[in-house]
Design an enzyme around this catalytic site. Structure first.
Site, PDB file in Angstrom:
ATOM      1  N   HIS A   1      -4.643   0.267  11.937  1.00 21.21           N
ATOM      2  CA  HIS A   1      -4.894  -0.940  11.282  1.00 21.21           C
ATOM      3  C   HIS A   1      -5.703  -1.789  12.233  1.00 21.21           C
ATOM      4  O   HIS A   1      -6.468  -2.393  11.776  1.00 21.21           O
ATOM      5  CB  HIS A   1      -3.469  -1.533  10.787  1.00 21.21           C
ATOM      6  CG  HIS A   1      -3.732  -2.899  10.123  1.00 21.21           C
ATOM      7  ND1 HIS A   1      -3.579  -2.945   8.742  1.00 21.21           N
ATOM      8  CD2 HIS A   1      -4.064  -4.327  10.428  1.00 21.21           C
ATOM      9  CE1 HIS A   1      -4.007  -4.292   8.423  1.00 21.21           C
ATOM     10  NE2 HIS A   1      -4.143  -5.048   9.420  1.00 21.21           N
ATOM     11  N   GLU A   2      -5.321  -2.199  13.405  1.00 21.10           N
ATOM     12  CA  GLU A   2      -5.821  -3.025  14.210  1.00 21.10           C
ATOM     13  C   GLU A   2      -7.134  -2.640  14.653  1.00 21.10           C
ATOM     14  O   GLU A   2      -8.194  -3.306  14.895  1.00 21.10           O
ATOM     15  CB  GLU A   2      -4.767  -3.500  15.505  1.00 21.10           C
ATOM     16  CG  GLU A   2      -3.741  -4.330  14.909  1.00 21.10           C
ATOM     17  CD  GLU A   2      -3.885  -5.436  14.111  1.00 21.10           C
ATOM     18  OE1 GLU A   2      -4.974  -6.203  14.193  1.00 21.10           O
ATOM     19  OE2 GLU A   2      -3.054  -5.729  13.413  1.00 21.10           O
TER      20      GLU A   2
ATOM     21  N   HIS B   1      -9.538  -3.331  12.271  1.00 19.44           N
ATOM     22  CA  HIS B   1     -10.524  -4.953  12.195  1.00 19.44           C
ATOM     23  C   HIS B   1     -11.352  -4.740  13.369  1.00 19.44           C
ATOM     24  O   HIS B   1     -12.413  -5.292  13.574  1.00 19.44           O
ATOM     25  CB  HIS B   1      -9.338  -5.781  12.827  1.00 19.44           C
ATOM     26  CG  HIS B   1      -8.547  -6.135  11.700  1.00 19.44           C
ATOM     27  ND1 HIS B   1      -8.732  -6.719  10.510  1.00 19.44           N
ATOM     28  CD2 HIS B   1      -7.046  -6.313  11.336  1.00 19.44           C
ATOM     29  CE1 HIS B   1      -7.686  -7.023   9.720  1.00 19.44           C
ATOM     30  NE2 HIS B   1      -6.720  -6.626  10.344  1.00 19.44           N
TER      31      HIS B   1
ATOM     32  N   HIS C   1     -14.714  -3.393  12.555  1.00 13.95           N
ATOM     33  CA  HIS C   1     -15.482  -4.603  11.647  1.00 13.95           C
ATOM     34  C   HIS C   1     -16.189  -5.419  12.447  1.00 13.95           C
ATOM     35  O   HIS C   1     -17.284  -5.944  12.421  1.00 13.95           O
ATOM     36  CB  HIS C   1     -14.405  -5.128  10.958  1.00 13.95           C
ATOM     37  CG  HIS C   1     -14.783  -5.901   9.623  1.00 13.95           C
ATOM     38  ND1 HIS C   1     -14.078  -6.784   8.937  1.00 13.95           N
ATOM     39  CD2 HIS C   1     -16.288  -6.084   8.904  1.00 13.95           C
ATOM     40  CE1 HIS C   1     -14.725  -7.331   7.804  1.00 13.95           C
ATOM     41  NE2 HIS C   1     -16.100  -6.836   8.154  1.00 13.95           N
TER      42      HIS C   1
HETATM   43 ZN   LIG Z   1      -4.645  -6.921   9.659  1.00 19.16          ZN
END
Ligand SMILES: [Zn+2]
Length: 671
Positions: free
Chosen positions: A460-461, A464, A467
């Site tokens: 998940h991290e 990010h 991104h």
């Molecule tokens: Zn998040």
């Protein structure tokens, strides 16, 4: 010599970690604020006719030093705090808030922006420039640039007080989490798998205790609740966990929550909105409180039904153990784990040796390589803490970013997991490549073995981080994760899907001692168990999101705890499930206003991530290069260069619906 102010000449322009001194931060902030004020005054007072270059681009460059100093400081303050850093955070909150009010209250500056906005058709702007101009103007208007006199002064006061309250809320929570622990005797270790025992021993050592302890760190208390057969200990630990911020001590957050909500309502009304939720949702993809509630309630009903039918099964298990009375919140995880073992024969403890941190790091990097051609080369520190590791990220031999991973729980780190950028990507001024940090709170062990949930957090991290790292825009204002709040979790939640692609775990989930791949049937059972207990997970999440939404619709509740109880009552909250984050420790909502009336956005993003991953599945190849290319072009590299709905539609050809989410969570099955 203040290392923060000198040019950062280390390789890749990394901050001079080895030379950072806590006492340098306050003077560095003073110097950075002075420089920013001077730059901004020069823009506002310029006798030249406003142009995009002499106004917007100049503003983009005006706070360079401040960005640099803040980028380092706030990372350290979150990931490796101490008394000096905490005191400085408290000092800085009102100062920075006053500075940003000063900028948005600057009438001369706003009038230049307004002039540009009114003549935007004739300025010959690129699409990205138009968007940046629009967002600047929106920021000024939403900050109160149109207010005069007393109203303007009051808004400044309100915002500065809110900043102080947000910081206080976080610090109280950190203090409550740091102070509490529960010693375990050797006999209390019964039933706990090795990884929990070793994490409890490590936590005991960190607290200078002679034996193992349970702390309130999620990665220790959750497995304790899952595995400990000692119901009284589970209850004691659980009650301490859910009491964070509401212990009636100096760290109590309840009055802070009430004051925060009242001030937020006042802020929204000063700006002409009906409620803080209306104000907050305006720039989001969802736009209105009704749209948010609509989505949440479509998910709530099937989730609650599923959770209640699961609760009945777990309660039977409790009674079969010779206990009477209802299933309690501290029983859910324990009996659910037993049921998981019985029905899916999936033993977390048997799983973990295959999910070492190193193996899962290799998996996250390998997926990014296959999708986007990125390569990761580990680099030597020093970074800001001995536990931190760093990688240079390249593509076709060209530098893309520096990625730092800070994975282990420690007392100086706030709880949770997050991604931040010490430096964001932009091209204006100089081609600036990002320095991106992933921070987690995994229990440190020898070696560090993750639960499947931890591995998802890791992915998940890292979503990010991608991104940020793949960002390819000119203006820092719209770089990387600077997108609508309900869009920002799309890249992160989407990336979790690659952990579920069978070939990824087949290749990377190898036993840390023997190097053997995960046995095929264990892998099969793990993947089949993906929707297990999603009634519980969805209920605890949606309840938190609905309470958050109710808090921010007018009128603000004088007693948030009472309001919380009313909302839960109205939706029929199951007895044995509590909110994922209750009000006194709901940091998303009260440590600053980042996720206030925005907690729903994780689920909003999940609607999109389920639908976006389906775009890969439809090609029959989870690594389909064409789809990956579109993902990078329209989402991962695009930052906030267009509204979220436009970006998504270009990637997918249409907007998403809620069905893939319900299906993904197993909530469409009859119960
Ligand atoms: Zn998040």
């Amino acid at each position: 010599m203040n290392a923060l102010l000198s040019d950062w000449t280390a390789e890749f322009g990394l901050p001079p970690f080895a030379d950072l001194k806590d006492h340098d931060f306050a003077p560095a902030f003073d110097a950075a604020l002075a420089e920013a004020r001077e730059n901004i005054a020069a823009i506002a007072d310029s006798p030249d006719t406003p142009t995009f270059a002499n106004t917007i681009e100049a503003l983009e460059l005006a706070e360079g030093l401040l960005d640099r100093v803040s980028g380092v400081f706030y990372n350290l303050a979150g990931a490796d705090s101490n008394d000096t850093r905490e005191a400085l955070m408290r000092d800085l909150a009102p100062k920075l808030s006053a500075f940003s009010s000063e900028v948005t209250n600057n009438k001369a500056l706003f009038s230049r922006i307004e002039t540009l906005w009114q003549s935007r058709q004739t300025l010959d702007l690129t699409a990205e420039q138009s968007r940046v101009l629009e967002l600047y103007r929106q920021m000024f208007v939403r900050s109160g640039a149109n207010l005069e006199g007393e109203q303007a002064a009051r808004l400044t006061e309100v915002k500065s007080r809110l900043a102080v309250l947000g910081t206080q809320f976080s610090q109280n929570l950190l203090a409550d989490e740091r102070d509490w622990f529960m010693p375990l005797t050797e006999a209390d270790l019964e039933g706990l798998p090795d990884f929990v025992i070793s994490a409890a021993r490590a936590a005991g050592a960190e607290k200078n205790q002679p034996g193992p302890v349970v702390t309130l760190s999620r990665s220790l208390i959750v497995p304790f609740l899952q595995f400990s057969p000692r119901r009284a200990l589970r209850q004691k630990a659980y009650e301490a966990w859910v009491a964070r911020g509401a212990n009636g001590n100096a760290n109590d957050n309840r009055a802070i929550a009430a004051e925060t909500l009242a001030l937020r309502e006042e802020r929204a009304k000063l700006l002409g909105y009906q409620s803080f939720a209306d104000f907050k949702l305006e720039p989001e993809m969802a736009k209105t409180p009704e749209a948010v509630r609509g989505l949440l309630m479509r998910v709530w009903e099937p989730a609650r039904k599923k959770a209640l039918s699961d609760a009945a099964i777990l309660e039977k298990m409790l009674h079969a153990d010779g206990l009477s009375g209802p299933l309690e919140p501290w029983d859910w995880r324990y009996h659910s784990e037993k049921r998981r073992k019985a029905e899916h024969d999936l033993d977390e403890a048997a799983l973990k040796p295959y999910l070492s941190l190193n193996a899962m790091l290799a998996a996250q990097f390998d997926c990014a390589n296959r999708l986007f051609g990125l390569e990761f080369h580990e680099i030597e520190g020093p970074f800001y803490h001995p536990d931190v590791r760093g990688w240079e990220v390249t593509r076709n031999g060209i530098h893309v970013a520096v990625f730092l991973g800070d994975y282990f729980a420690r007392g100086s780190k706030r709880s949770g997991a997050w991604c931040s950028a010490m430096r964001s990507q932009k091209k204006l001024g100089a081609d600036t490549r990002p320095i991106v940090v992933n921070v987690c709170n995994f229990a440190k062990g020898e070696p560090c073995l993750l639960s499947y949930d931890d591995a998802r957090t890791l992915f998940h991290e890292f979503g990010h981080a991608l991104h940020q790292m793949l960002s390819n825009v000119t203006y820092g204002f719209i770089s990387g994760t600077s997108v609508a709040r309900d869009f920002v979790e799309l890249p992160s939640q989407l990336y979790e899907h690659w952990l579920e692609v069978p070939e990824v775990l087949e290749k990377h989930a190898r036993h840390w001692q023997t190097g053997e791949p995960m046995p095929a049937d264990l892998l099969k059972r793990l993947l089949a168990a993906g929707t297990y207990d999603q009634g519980f997970a969805t209920v605890e999440f949606v309840a938190s999101a609905l309470v958050d939404l109710a808090f921010h619709e007018s009128p603000a509740p004088a007693d948030p705890m009472q309001k919380q109880a009313e909302v839960l009552e109205a939706i029929g909250m199951p007895h044995a499930i509590r909110m994922r984050h209750a009000t006194p420790h709901f940091a998303h909502v009260f440590s600053g206003d980042g996720y206030s009336s925005g907690y729903y956005s994780y689920m909003w993003s999940e609607v999109m991530d389920a639908d976006a991953f389906a775009a890969f599945e439809e090609t029959g190849n989870a690594f389909d290069p064409e789809t990956a290319k579109r993902l990078e072009t329209f989402i991962l590299s695009a930052g906030g260069s267009q509204p979220a709905e436009a970006l998504y539609t270009q990637f997918r050809g249409r907007m998403p619906g809620v069905e893939p989410l319900l299906k993904g969570r197993g909530l469409l099955e009859p119960v």
